[in-house]
Design a protein around this motif. Structure first.
Motif, PDB file in Angstrom:
ATOM      1  N   LEU A 175      56.807  45.444  12.800  1.00 14.77           N
ATOM      2  CA  LEU A 175      57.011  46.174  11.545  1.00 14.77           C
ATOM      3  C   LEU A 175      56.094  45.663  10.442  1.00 14.77           C
ATOM      4  O   LEU A 175      55.630  46.425   9.601  1.00 14.77           O
ATOM      5  CB  LEU A 175      58.481  46.052  11.110  1.00 14.77           C
ATOM      6  N   ALA A 176      55.818  44.353  10.462  1.00 12.42           N
ATOM      7  CA  ALA A 176      54.971  43.776   9.415  1.00 12.42           C
ATOM      8  C   ALA A 176      53.491  44.041   9.670  1.00 12.42           C
ATOM      9  O   ALA A 176      52.694  44.027   8.726  1.00 12.42           O
ATOM     10  CB  ALA A 176      55.225  42.266   9.311  1.00 12.42           C
ATOM     11  N   LEU A 177      53.134  44.260  10.914  1.00 11.34           N
ATOM     12  CA  LEU A 177      51.719  44.439  11.257  1.00 11.34           C
ATOM     13  C   LEU A 177      51.463  45.843  11.800  1.00 11.34           C
ATOM     14  O   LEU A 177      50.783  46.020  12.813  1.00 11.34           O
ATOM     15  CB  LEU A 177      51.296  43.393  12.288  1.00 11.34           C
ATOM     16  N   GLN A 178      51.994  46.840  11.132  1.00  8.98           N
ATOM     17  CA  GLN A 178      51.831  48.210  11.612  1.00  8.98           C
ATOM     18  C   GLN A 178      50.363  48.620  11.650  1.00  8.98           C
ATOM     19  O   GLN A 178      49.893  49.210  12.633  1.00  8.98           O
ATOM     20  CB  GLN A 178      52.630  49.172  10.729  1.00  8.98           C
ATOM     21  N   ASP A 179      49.635  48.324  10.581  1.00  9.70           N
ATOM     22  CA  ASP A 179      48.225  48.730  10.531  1.00  9.70           C
ATOM     23  C   ASP A 179      47.411  48.017  11.605  1.00  9.70           C
ATOM     24  O   ASP A 179      46.568  48.623  12.271  1.00  9.70           O
ATOM     25  CB  ASP A 179      47.641  48.426   9.147  1.00  9.70           C
ATOM     26  N   THR A 180      47.671  46.718  11.779  1.00  5.62           N
ATOM     27  CA  THR A 180      46.932  45.961  12.788  1.00  5.62           C
ATOM     28  C   THR A 180      47.210  46.484  14.190  1.00  5.62           C
ATOM     29  O   THR A 180      46.292  46.664  14.999  1.00  5.62           O
ATOM     30  CB  THR A 180      47.292  44.472  12.704  1.00  5.62           C
ATOM     31  N   LEU A 181      48.481  46.738  14.483  1.00  7.40           N
ATOM     32  CA  LEU A 181      48.830  47.269  15.805  1.00  7.40           C
ATOM     33  C   LEU A 181      48.288  48.684  15.997  1.00  7.40           C
ATOM     34  O   LEU A 181      47.888  49.055  17.107  1.00  7.40           O
ATOM     35  CB  LEU A 181      50.351  47.253  15.984  1.00  7.40           C
ATOM     36  N   ALA A 182      48.289  49.469  14.924  1.00  6.43           N
ATOM     37  CA  ALA A 182      47.717  50.815  15.031  1.00  6.43           C
ATOM     38  C   ALA A 182      46.232  50.747  15.381  1.00  6.43           C
ATOM     39  O   ALA A 182      45.737  51.516  16.222  1.00  6.43           O
ATOM     40  CB  ALA A 182      47.922  51.570  13.718  1.00  6.43           C
ATOM     41  N   ASN A 183      45.517  49.815  14.749  1.00  7.16           N
ATOM     42  CA  ASN A 183      44.099  49.652  15.077  1.00  7.16           C
ATOM     43  C   ASN A 183      43.909  49.146  16.500  1.00  7.16           C
ATOM     44  O   ASN A 183      42.962  49.533  17.196  1.00  7.16           O
ATOM     45  CB  ASN A 183      43.445  48.680  14.090  1.00  7.16           C
ATOM     46  N   LEU A 184      44.821  48.245  16.951  1.00  7.89           N
ATOM     47  CA  LEU A 184      44.731  47.720  18.311  1.00  7.89           C
ATOM     48  C   LEU A 184      44.871  48.831  19.342  1.00  7.89           C
ATOM     49  O   LEU A 184      44.033  48.992  20.240  1.00  7.89           O
ATOM     50  CB  LEU A 184      45.806  46.658  18.520  1.00  7.89           C
ATOM     51  N   PHE A 185      45.918  49.634  19.215  1.00  5.83           N
ATOM     52  CA  PHE A 185      46.145  50.701  20.195  1.00  5.83           C
ATOM     53  C   PHE A 185      45.120  51.824  20.039  1.00  5.83           C
ATOM     54  O   PHE A 185      44.781  52.487  21.028  1.00  5.83           O
ATOM     55  CB  PHE A 185      47.570  51.233  20.057  1.00  5.83           C
ATOM     56  N   ALA A 186      44.629  52.025  18.837  1.00  5.95           N
ATOM     57  CA  ALA A 186      43.565  53.019  18.661  1.00  5.95           C
ATOM     58  C   ALA A 186      42.295  52.577  19.379  1.00  5.95           C
ATOM     59  O   ALA A 186      41.610  53.390  20.014  1.00  5.95           O
ATOM     60  CB  ALA A 186      43.285  53.229  17.173  1.00  5.95           C
ATOM     61  N   GLY A 187      41.983  51.273  19.304  1.00  6.89           N
ATOM     62  CA  GLY A 187      40.812  50.768  20.025  1.00  6.89           C
ATOM     63  C   GLY A 187      40.966  50.898  21.527  1.00  6.89           C
ATOM     64  O   GLY A 187      40.022  51.268  22.239  1.00  6.89           O
ATOM     65  N   ILE A 188      42.181  50.600  22.052  1.00  9.05           N
ATOM     66  CA  ILE A 188      42.429  50.757  23.481  1.00  9.05           C
ATOM     67  C   ILE A 188      42.294  52.225  23.886  1.00  9.05           C
ATOM     68  O   ILE A 188      41.709  52.560  24.929  1.00  9.05           O
ATOM     69  CB  ILE A 188      43.820  50.221  23.841  1.00  9.05           C
ATOM     70  N   HIS A 189      42.828  53.133  23.060  1.00 10.47           N
ATOM     71  CA  HIS A 189      42.728  54.561  23.363  1.00 10.47           C
ATOM     72  C   HIS A 189      41.279  55.034  23.359  1.00 10.47           C
ATOM     73  O   HIS A 189      40.866  55.811  24.241  1.00 10.47           O
ATOM     74  CB  HIS A 189      43.538  55.354  22.337  1.00 10.47           C
ATOM     75  N   ILE A 190      40.491  54.557  22.408  1.00  8.83           N
ATOM     76  CA  ILE A 190      39.086  54.973  22.325  1.00  8.83           C
ATOM     77  C   ILE A 190      38.333  54.550  23.581  1.00  8.83           C
ATOM     78  O   ILE A 190      37.578  55.333  24.169  1.00  8.83           O
ATOM     79  CB  ILE A 190      38.439  54.373  21.065  1.00  8.83           C
ATOM     80  N   LEU A 191      38.538  53.302  24.009  1.00 10.67           N
ATOM     81  CA  LEU A 191      37.822  52.817  25.190  1.00 10.67           C
ATOM     82  C   LEU A 191      38.350  53.450  26.472  1.00 10.67           C
ATOM     83  O   LEU A 191      37.578  53.768  27.381  1.00 10.67           O
ATOM     84  CB  LEU A 191      37.936  51.294  25.271  1.00 10.67           C
TER      85      LEU A 191
ATOM     86  N   LEU B 119      25.111  46.384   9.339  1.00  7.61           N
ATOM     87  CA  LEU B 119      26.325  46.561  10.124  1.00  7.61           C
ATOM     88  C   LEU B 119      27.380  47.285   9.292  1.00  7.61           C
ATOM     89  O   LEU B 119      27.634  46.921   8.139  1.00  7.61           O
ATOM     90  CB  LEU B 119      26.876  45.206  10.592  1.00  7.61           C
ATOM     91  N   VAL B 120      27.994  48.294   9.890  1.00  5.78           N
ATOM     92  CA  VAL B 120      29.086  49.028   9.265  1.00  5.78           C
ATOM     93  C   VAL B 120      30.346  48.737  10.072  1.00  5.78           C
ATOM     94  O   VAL B 120      30.362  48.919  11.293  1.00  5.78           O
ATOM     95  CB  VAL B 120      28.807  50.541   9.239  1.00  5.78           C
ATOM     96  N   VAL B 121      31.396  48.273   9.402  1.00  7.16           N
ATOM     97  CA  VAL B 121      32.657  47.927  10.064  1.00  7.16           C
ATOM     98  C   VAL B 121      33.655  49.044   9.787  1.00  7.16           C
ATOM     99  O   VAL B 121      33.951  49.360   8.632  1.00  7.16           O
ATOM    100  CB  VAL B 121      33.189  46.582   9.556  1.00  7.16           C
ATOM    101  N   ILE B 122      34.170  49.658  10.856  1.00 11.65           N
ATOM    102  CA  ILE B 122      35.079  50.795  10.751  1.00 11.65           C
ATOM    103  C   ILE B 122      36.391  50.438  11.441  1.00 11.65           C
ATOM    104  O   ILE B 122      36.372  50.071  12.622  1.00 11.65           O
ATOM    105  CB  ILE B 122      34.474  52.056  11.409  1.00 11.65           C
ATOM    106  N   PRO B 123      37.537  50.525  10.767  1.00  3.18           N
ATOM    107  CA  PRO B 123      38.820  50.285  11.447  1.00  3.18           C
ATOM    108  C   PRO B 123      39.007  51.269  12.599  1.00  3.18           C
ATOM    109  O   PRO B 123      38.635  52.447  12.500  1.00  3.18           O
ATOM    110  CB  PRO B 123      39.852  50.510  10.331  1.00  3.18           C
TER     111      PRO B 123
END
Length: 363
Positions: free
Chosen positions: A164-180, A218-222
């Motif tokens: 619950l505290a790391l919603q954004d971080t976990l969203a980025n984690l699973f989004a990265g897994i989905h992208i790959l 370098l451009v860093v994109i969440p």
């Protein structure tokens, strides 16, 4: 101690430790020789395995020598138990680190072979390494006699709070897994986002995607933002692409001659310029009767996105030089201004037919 320590015990223990050290040295020498031969093979997985064995086998040999020495010495049951536990934890620690290195190396090899680039998708590597280390840690606790059931329960409850505290971080984690996993974007692809960012994908890690622009910035994109963005991938489904160059010739030009000369320049450029596609068939399409010229489009074949700038540069130079040699004109739009005393200045853009009819006079 069950009995008194004798000189023979110390000698035997020293021999056991020395044998372990000697075996560790010999095994490390042998594995170094195997590593040199492994580098000559095409498969990079054997390099990872041999490198891991170089760290496991010598330490295992030393632990075996220490265990043999402990057996020889007249230790009490309690001390013997603690020594055995220390050696077991030591071996588990070494094996866990080596297993994490091997599995992470194999995952990196697979991800690189799938994307076909030198860059790495570190998100899978990091997840694999953390999972292996976590399993090794639980095995160590079980070896020491510590029950892991309450720990797993506490981790489950605490994990919910952390999620619950790391919603954004976990969203980025699973989004990265989905992208790959969906292969929408892979390291090495050239992409352009709807917001304007573009460049080569360097890495996709657990939180963000790094893109290197042609200017080497370098451009860093969440990952979450990348998964939701409108994006053009210039590498998939095929790395080769076509680029369009706009050109034009005067109305008095022979269009058949213009098409033939332009096709020859395209073929020459495709053969001689690095990054072009030699088997590309020249394509010239006339499309516009402009104010001062007939416009047409030239289609060029490009092997990779960044090659288009060099190919356009060479093609325009060669086409301009060839047109001058063939006497083909490339007219520029002209603007004639007629002045009359007491009247307003009237700018006009004129075609070649209008210019042939004579100058414009004011009303």
């Amino acid at each position: 101690m069950n009995r008194a320590l004798t000189l023979d015990d110390l000698v035997l223990a020293g021999i056991a430790v020395a044998a372990g050290l000697l075996l560790a040295f010999l095994s490390r020498t042998l594995l170094r020789w195997l590593a040199k031969h492994a580098k000559r093979t095409r498969w990079s997985g054997d390099d990872v395995i041999v490198d891991a064995l170089r760290s496991v086998v010598p330490w295992a040999a030393i632990a075996g020598g220490a265990a043999a020495a402990a057996v020889v010495l007249p230790l009490t049951r309690t001390v013997q138990h603690h020594v055995d536990q220390v050696l077991e934890v030591w071996l588990i620690f070494v094996v866990t680190l080596s297993a994490a290195r091997v599995i992470a190396g194999l995952v990196r090899t697979v991800t690189q072979s799938r994307s076909g680039v030198a860059g790495s998708a570190t998100i899978f590597v990091n997840i694999t390494r953390v999972l292996v280390l976590a399993i090794g840690f639980l095995v160590v606790l079980q070896t020491l006699g510590i029950s892991i059931a309450p720990l797993l329960t506490a981790l489950g409850v605490g994990g919910l709070a952390v999620a619950l505290a790391l919603q954004d971080t976990l969203a980025n984690l699973f989004a990265g897994i989905h992208i790959l996993a969906s292969k929408t974007v892979q390291p090495g692809d050239y992409i352009r986002l709807g917001s304007g960012e573009e460049g080569y994908v360097v890495d996709i890690n657990w939180r963000q995607t790094t893109v290197r622009q042609l200017s080497n910035n370098l451009v860093v994109i969440p990952n979450g933002q990348l998964a939701k963005a409108n994006m053009t991938n210039y590498t998939h489904p095929e790395q080769r692409l076509t680029v369009l160059v706009q050109a034009g010739v005067g109305y008095d030009s022979d269009l058949e001659h213009v098409e033939r000369v332009t096709a020859e320049v395209v073929a020459e450029t495709m053969r001689e310029v690095e990054g072009a596609v030699p088997e590309h068939e020249p394509a010239i399409r006339f499309h516009t009767f402009g104010d001062s010229r007939i416009g047409f489009t030239v289609v060029l074949g490009v092997g990779e996105f960044s090659d288009q700038y060099r190919i356009k540069h060479e093609f325009i130079k060669r086409l301009h030089r060839r047109y001058r040699a063939e006497g083909i004109s490339i007219p520029a739009p002209t603007r004639t201004v007629a002045l009359q005393q007491g009247a307003v200045v009237i700018p006009q853009q004129r075609s070649p037919e209008d210019r042939a009819a004579g100058p414009v006079r004011g009303d």
